[in-house]
Design a protein around this motif. Sequence first.
Motif: not given
Length: 321
Positions: A172-199
Amino acid sequence: MGSQPILSVVVPCFNEEKSLPLLVRTLEPILNSEFNQLDWEIILVNDGSHDGTEACIEAFHQLCPNIWGVSLTRNFGHQPALYTGLTHSKGEFIACMDADLQDPPEVLLDLVRTVRSGQYDVAYGVRASRDAGPLIKACYRSFYRLMGAISEHPWQMDAGDFCAMNRRALDMLLSLPERDKFLRGLRSWVGLRQIGVSYARPQRRLGRSKYNYSRLYRLAMKGVVGFSTVPLRIASFLSLGMGLVCVLGAAFLILNRLFPAFTLFGYSIGASQGIATLAVLILLMASAVLASLGIIGEYLAVVLVEVKQRPVSLISRIIHQ
């Protein structure tokens, strides 16, 4: 490698000659404790380094075929290098980490296990604390809180690119067409089941950080411009608001000239030459216009990058068998 690996670990590298040996010595036994020898790969992306980073990658590949690399033609930046590594990953699960060991390999394994359990598509590291100066801490904290307030989708607080994901999320991330990548933002934008692990993020062991304040500012602008239209709305509000103030000010000036008895808070235009009034109005109008132009300029810069349709990066060579 004769078969598709289970895990691909992508590591962007820029002048990491000193850090890479320690990274490999630390990460390799941890991966071997969890997977068979042929079930993992480490992709080291040489982002136009000027030191011996490429030679280090070649040496590691000779010792262990699971470790291989991609060399870019020049320094394109952390986000393009990371994206390039992701496009070349072959694993069923994919992990991203930095080369400076501020992303602990032990925590990386926890992220991978979380995703492999099948309950989540993405597990990302949340920096509960970081070993850095008070100013840089304040900048990071302010950025994430700002993005949480203005982003048009839920924003992951205190989370960088350190994460693990399954192939579905990566596709899903790689299918997004924009050139100016900000991957942590795109990662949250796609949704799906996500969880944070504190460290707790430790101090960099070797070398020095490649992110100065200028690069951090540009990275922050990618997040703000790429995932929120609130600044544009602020620019519109400033322009319309100051336009209204100017109209009201003009109406007051005209009324006071036509009817001298009419004053606002006892102020009469005829009492002075009017220099102060004109100066205040001009400064207010100029500040609104300049602020609006600055905001619009940031968005136009992103539009220009997208219109050019240039590739995210260019590959010089692939260090592989």
